[in-house]
Design an enzyme around this catalytic site. Structure first.
Site, PDB file in Angstrom:
ATOM      1  N   LYS A  33       0.804  -1.224   0.000  1.00 38.50           N
ATOM      2  CA  LYS A  33       0.000   0.000   0.000  1.00 38.50           C
ATOM      3  C   LYS A  33       0.836   1.272   0.000  1.00 38.50           C
ATOM      4  O   LYS A  33       0.332   2.334  -0.348  1.00 38.50           O
ATOM      5  CB  LYS A  33      -0.972   0.009   1.194  1.00 38.50           C
ATOM      6  CG  LYS A  33      -2.070  -1.021   1.040  1.00 38.50           C
ATOM      7  CD  LYS A  33      -3.284  -0.703   1.878  1.00 38.50           C
ATOM      8  CE  LYS A  33      -4.394  -1.676   1.528  1.00 38.50           C
ATOM      9  NZ  LYS A  33      -5.630  -1.411   2.224  1.00 38.50           N
ATOM     10  N   LYS A  69     -11.121  -3.818  -3.260  1.00 39.58           N
ATOM     11  CA  LYS A  69     -12.098  -2.751  -3.478  1.00 39.58           C
ATOM     12  C   LYS A  69     -11.445  -1.405  -3.708  1.00 39.58           C
ATOM     13  O   LYS A  69     -12.088  -0.481  -4.182  1.00 39.58           O
ATOM     14  CB  LYS A  69     -13.090  -2.691  -2.325  1.00 39.58           C
ATOM     15  CG  LYS A  69     -12.493  -2.454  -0.957  1.00 39.58           C
ATOM     16  CD  LYS A  69     -13.595  -2.271   0.067  1.00 39.58           C
ATOM     17  CE  LYS A  69     -13.487  -3.185   1.256  1.00 39.58           C
ATOM     18  NZ  LYS A  69     -12.365  -2.875   2.142  1.00 39.58           N
ATOM     19  N   LYS A  95      -4.709  -9.814  -5.731  1.00 41.36           N
ATOM     20  CA  LYS A  95      -6.010 -10.171  -5.138  1.00 41.36           C
ATOM     21  C   LYS A  95      -7.062  -9.142  -5.553  1.00 41.36           C
ATOM     22  O   LYS A  95      -6.745  -7.971  -5.802  1.00 41.36           O
ATOM     23  CB  LYS A  95      -5.909 -10.293  -3.619  1.00 41.36           C
ATOM     24  CG  LYS A  95      -5.755  -8.992  -2.887  1.00 41.36           C
ATOM     25  CD  LYS A  95      -6.176  -9.112  -1.426  1.00 41.36           C
ATOM     26  CE  LYS A  95      -6.311  -7.708  -0.858  1.00 41.36           C
ATOM     27  NZ  LYS A  95      -7.237  -7.496   0.173  1.00 41.36           N
TER      28      LYS A  95
HETATM   29  P1  ATP Z   1      -8.621  -2.696   0.488  1.00 41.43           P
HETATM   30  O1  ATP Z   1      -8.541  -3.103  -0.929  1.00 41.43           O
HETATM   31  O2  ATP Z   1      -9.264  -1.365   0.694  1.00 41.43           O
HETATM   32  O3  ATP Z   1      -7.360  -2.884   1.235  1.00 41.43           O
HETATM   33  P2  ATP Z   1      -9.670  -5.173   1.271  1.00 41.43           P
HETATM   34  O4  ATP Z   1     -10.962  -5.593   0.686  1.00 41.43           O
HETATM   35  O5  ATP Z   1      -8.436  -5.831   0.847  1.00 41.43           O
HETATM   36  O6  ATP Z   1      -9.632  -3.633   1.108  1.00 41.43           O
HETATM   37  P3  ATP Z   1     -10.753  -5.402   3.960  1.00 41.43           P
HETATM   38  O7  ATP Z   1     -12.015  -4.760   3.642  1.00 41.43           O
HETATM   39  O8  ATP Z   1     -10.222  -4.944   5.252  1.00 41.43           O
HETATM   40  O9  ATP Z   1      -9.633  -5.245   2.863  1.00 41.43           O
HETATM   41  O10 ATP Z   1     -10.929  -6.962   3.978  1.00 41.43           O
HETATM   42  C1  ATP Z   1     -11.940  -7.554   4.716  1.00 41.43           C
HETATM   43  C2  ATP Z   1     -11.780  -9.044   4.712  1.00 41.43           C
HETATM   44  O11 ATP Z   1     -11.924  -9.565   3.386  1.00 41.43           O
HETATM   45  C3  ATP Z   1     -10.430  -9.528   5.205  1.00 41.43           C
HETATM   46  O12 ATP Z   1     -10.625 -10.659   6.018  1.00 41.43           O
HETATM   47  C4  ATP Z   1      -9.687  -9.903   3.966  1.00 41.43           C
HETATM   48  O13 ATP Z   1      -8.744 -10.907   4.187  1.00 41.43           O
HETATM   49  C5  ATP Z   1     -10.816 -10.410   3.084  1.00 41.43           C
HETATM   50  N1  ATP Z   1     -10.492 -10.230   1.671  1.00 41.43           N
HETATM   51  C6  ATP Z   1     -10.211  -9.064   1.049  1.00 41.43           C
HETATM   52  N2  ATP Z   1      -9.977  -9.259  -0.254  1.00 41.43           N
HETATM   53  C7  ATP Z   1     -10.098 -10.605  -0.475  1.00 41.43           C
HETATM   54  C8  ATP Z   1      -9.957 -11.440  -1.618  1.00 41.43           C
HETATM   55  N3  ATP Z   1      -9.653 -10.924  -2.795  1.00 41.43           N
HETATM   56  N4  ATP Z   1     -10.156 -12.770  -1.479  1.00 41.43           N
HETATM   57  C9  ATP Z   1     -10.482 -13.299  -0.280  1.00 41.43           C
HETATM   58  N5  ATP Z   1     -10.614 -12.564   0.852  1.00 41.43           N
HETATM   59  C10 ATP Z   1     -10.426 -11.234   0.771  1.00 41.43           C
END
Ligand code: ATP
Ligand code: LTN
Length: 327
Positions: free
Chosen positions: A111, A195, A192
């Site tokens: 990040k 969002k 991955k």
């Molecule tokens: P950002 O992209 O803003 O960092 P994020 O979606 O990666 O957001 P969080 O919203 O904090 O991060 O994630 C919430 C949960 O979803 C966490 O447990 C994370 O491990 C899971 N998660 C996020 N992205 C994925 C993915 N692509 N596949 C599976 N699990 C995910």
């Protein structure tokens, strides 16, 4: 009853990756565990957020928790910033965390890469996450694969505290799904699904309209060839789509491969889109009902009140053990 805690950032709209990797497990665990599900707004501000968007997304994430099946009379649903003890314990744990530990965190490296100015909060983010979990003495933490390293650090910090100040904290276990722990981006299966990716086509949000979902899947990158085969080494893009299909349809991968044998990517992608629409449409309907009902604020207020009682107990015990004068 064993205790579960987890959280998601209101840094954008929740994606299919968030649902498959974590939220789906939240809904399953609520029947057998004492659950705390937060919207981690204090974590979201570790990267710049537009205030109006942060407020809207915080409500949207909470409403999606409930729309996905979390029952607020069974599980505590609340915003992290409504339980002040998170920020306070977060500071205490920041002082127990080593710089070297934070420097090794891959989420920070990803990040902060290429950014001119990076807030100090992005660096100390894992100490606050440890506080989130330890504040409730959680036994289990349902998360996606990308959070493994943060969970390891939380466990190390709990050990460290217990050794220095006496047995206080339960050492939490990660709860990571066997399949779907890492849903990959639709434009590049080496990243991955996230969002906060600026390319909207790289992710499906839980609130995308059916036609948007169809368009995004039809445009998803595929590998060369035309065989629908699960082979993450040689066919990472198609393998990611197959695993999304498997998660949405609850069909085994081998059955999906057999269904599209010799048919090429076209029919497979078309059906995949309908699987995703079928999964998300009922959630979207409930989401609209919850937002329209006006009940969300009272749910969040009650969730925060219950969580605060628990959090205050641990914070007090922690401060006493560390040598603060607690009156
Ligand atoms: P950002 O992209 O803003 O960092 P994020 O979606 O990666 O957001 P969080 O919203 O904090 O991060 O994630 C919430 C949960 O979803 C966490 O447990 C994370 O491990 C899971 N998660 C996020 N992205 C994925 C993915 N692509 N596949 C599976 N699990 C995910
Ligand atoms: N770091 C997590 C979000 C998060 C979290 C938590 C997850 C903050 N506090 C406590 C589980 C438990 C993320 O970026 N996905």
């Amino acid at each position: 009853m064993k205790r579960v805690l987890s959280g998601m950032q209101p840094s954008g709209q929740l994606t299919l990756g968030n649902y498959i990797g974590a939220l789906k497990n939240f809904t399953e665990l609520q029947h057998t565990h004492d659950c705390y599900f937060m919207v981690v707004d204090l974590h979201a501000i570790t990267v710049p957020q537009e205030p109006a968007a942060l407020r809207e997304q915080s409500e949207a994430v909470a409403a999606l928790y409930i729309a996905a099946g979390i029952d607020p009379s069974k599980a505590n649903v609340f915003l992290q910033s409504h339980v002040r003890q998170h920020a306070e314990l977060g500071w205490l744990f920041t002082t127990l965390t080593y710089m070297g530990e934070l420097e090794r965190m891959t989420q920070f490296k990803d990040k902060s890469a290429g950014k001119d100015s990076v807030g100090a909060g992005l660096f100390t983010y894992p100490s606050l996450m440890a506080a989130d979990i330890l504040l409730y003495n959680a036994d289990l933490v349902p998360v996606g694969d990308d959070q493994k390293q943060h969970l390891e650090l939380t466990r190390d910090l709990a050990h460290r505290f217990n050794q220095r100040f006496g047995d206080t904290y339960t050492i939490p276990e990660p709860y990571i799904p066997q399949v779907g722990a890492r849903v990959m981006s639709l434009d590049d299966a080496s990243n991955k699904m996230s969002k906060s990716n600026p390319n909207q086509g790289s992710f499906i949000t839980m609130l995308d309209a059916p036609d948007v979902i169809r368009k995004k899947i039809s445009r998803a990158v595929t590998d060369s060839g035309r065989e629908v085969k699960f082979d993450p080494q040689n066919k990472p893009e198609v393998s990611n789509l197959i695993s999304i299909y498997a998660q949405c349809s609850k069909k085994p991968v081998a059955e999906i491969e057999a269904m599209y044998d010799g048919q090429g990517y076209g029919p497979f992608k078309k059906d995949l889109a309908e699987q995703v629409v079928g999964l998300l449409e009922p959630i979207q309907e409930r989401y609209r009902d919850i937002r329209a009902s006006g009940e969300l604020h009272s749910i969040l207020r009650e969730g925060a009140e219950r969580a605060s009682v628990q959090a205050e107990k641990m914070l007090r015990a922690t401060k006493e053990k560390m040598g603060f004068l607690v009156l």
